[in-house]
Design an enzyme around this catalytic site. Structure first.
Site, PDB file in Angstrom:
ATOM      1  N   ASP A 172       0.791  -1.244   0.000  1.00 29.35           N
ATOM      2  CA  ASP A 172       0.000   0.000   0.000  1.00 29.35           C
ATOM      3  C   ASP A 172       0.820   1.289   0.000  1.00 29.35           C
ATOM      4  OD1 ASP A 172      -1.902  -1.952   0.253  1.00 29.35           O
ATOM      5  OD2 ASP A 172      -2.772  -1.228   2.117  1.00 29.35           O
ATOM      6  N   LYS A 183      -6.598  -4.996  -3.027  1.00 29.16           N
ATOM      7  CA  LYS A 183      -7.230  -5.630  -1.867  1.00 29.16           C
ATOM      8  C   LYS A 183      -8.280  -4.696  -1.260  1.00 29.16           C
ATOM      9  CE  LYS A 183      -3.505  -4.251   1.324  1.00 29.16           C
ATOM     10  NZ  LYS A 183      -4.250  -3.541   2.349  1.00 29.16           N
ATOM     11  N   LYS A 187      -7.755  -4.586   4.966  1.00 26.54           N
ATOM     12  CA  LYS A 187      -6.451  -4.188   5.497  1.00 26.54           C
ATOM     13  C   LYS A 187      -5.421  -5.285   5.229  1.00 26.54           C
ATOM     14  CE  LYS A 187      -8.300  -0.419   7.096  1.00 26.54           C
ATOM     15  NZ  LYS A 187      -8.281   0.741   6.185  1.00 26.54           N
ATOM     16  N   CYS A 197      -2.248  -2.033   7.922  1.00 24.61           N
ATOM     17  CA  CYS A 197      -2.190  -3.033   6.843  1.00 24.61           C
ATOM     18  C   CYS A 197      -0.977  -3.951   6.941  1.00 24.61           C
ATOM     19  CB  CYS A 197      -2.273  -2.339   5.492  1.00 24.61           C
ATOM     20  SG  CYS A 197      -3.905  -1.606   5.246  1.00 24.61           S
TER      21      CYS A 197
HETATM   22  N1  TIU Z   1      -2.691   0.588   4.174  1.00 25.08           N
HETATM   23  C1  TIU Z   1      -3.180   0.948   5.362  1.00 25.08           C
HETATM   24  O1  TIU Z   1      -2.557   0.794   6.401  1.00 25.08           O
HETATM   25  N2  TIU Z   1      -4.432   1.554   5.342  1.00 25.08           N
HETATM   26  C2  TIU Z   1      -4.883   2.394   6.314  1.00 25.08           C
HETATM   27  O2  TIU Z   1      -6.018   2.822   6.293  1.00 25.08           O
HETATM   28  N3  TIU Z   1      -3.995   2.760   7.275  1.00 25.08           N
HETATM   29  C3  TIU Z   1      -4.164   3.669   8.266  1.00 25.08           C
HETATM   30  O3  TIU Z   1      -3.275   3.774   9.114  1.00 25.08           O
HETATM   31  N4  TIU Z   1      -5.245   4.428   8.297  1.00 25.08           N
END
Ligand code: TIU
Length: 221
Positions: A25, A130, A133, A163
């Site tokens: 991500d 995806k 998370k 995530c």
């Molecule tokens: N990729 C990921 O961690 N998505 C989130 O929403 N993370 C946050 O810390 N908000």
């Protein structure tokens, strides 16, 4: 077999032919100034410090012939894959699917949803989209890794306690050994970064191992 002696809580041994570098991500909306993450009041600098070490690790992993897999968190434009419990979270007007500074928030195909330019996937490197998370939930990741006989994951990306943690826990339950690279994972919250890494290595490595990317680069062929 290669061994990262400095890993905690104990040395991490892996076979590069059955190991993948997982990049979680690293999306513009989480990392870039003016993106969704910053619009929520987060300090994106806490995530951006991962870009330089991850760029070097990606280059080293590619040169060593490791599999590289990228992920992106996001949803179909009609949001049919986003459960109400996720959709209704957050500030009104800054929810998934709403117009954001870099396109609709966490919607596939939007500019902000894509990976930062510095870490663009190479042609042929899989990008797993995806809805959750964790990178294993409702994706083809497990099948893709099984297909390549991958048993070990070098885990990087953002955010450490969300995530990255969810994915490492999912991977651990599925029998993968995970080495999380401390300088290549980031949290908006320094305390969560520290504790998130400690939680992985605690109790004899309850979910995995933790090391720095330089420790891995030093042993890659
Ligand atoms: N990729 C990921 O961690 N998505 C989130 O929403 N993370 C946050 O810390 N908000």
């Amino acid at each position: 077999m290669l061994t990262v002696a400095a890993a905690r809580p104990s040395p991490y041994t892996f076979d590069p032919s059955t190991t993948a570098l997982l990049v979680i991500d690293m999306q513009r909306d989480f990392l870039e100034p003016g993106g969704f993450g910053e619009s929520l009041g987060n300090d994106v600098g806490q995530l951006r410090r991962t870009i330089a070490p991850l760029t070097a690790l990606l280059a080293g992993a590619r040169a060593a012939g490791l599999s590289v897999v990228h992920t992106r968190e996001g949803h179909l434009p009609d949001l049919s894959d986003c459960p109400p419990a996720k959709l209704n979270r957050g500030l009104p007007s800054k929810r998934i699917g709403d117009p954001g500074p870099k396109g609709r928030i966490l919607v596939r195909g939007e500019y902000g949803h894509d990976i930062v330019d510095e870490l663009s996937p190479l042609p042929g490197e899989p990008v797993i989209d995806k809805p959750g998370k964790g990178a294993f939930y409702a994706t083809g990741l497990d099948a893709l890794l099984a297909d390549q006989q991958i048993r070990s994951l070098l885990v990087t990306g953002v955010t450490t306690e969300v995530c990255v943690h969810t994915t490492v826990r999912e991977a651990n339950d599925r029998g993968y050994e995970c080495l999380v690279l401390a300088d290549c994972v980031g949290s908006y919250f320094p305390e969560f970064q520290r504790v998130g890494l400690d939680m992985i290595a605690a109790q004899g490595g309850i979910f995995g191992w933790v090391a720095d990317s330089t420790d891995v680069l030093a042993v890659l062929p």
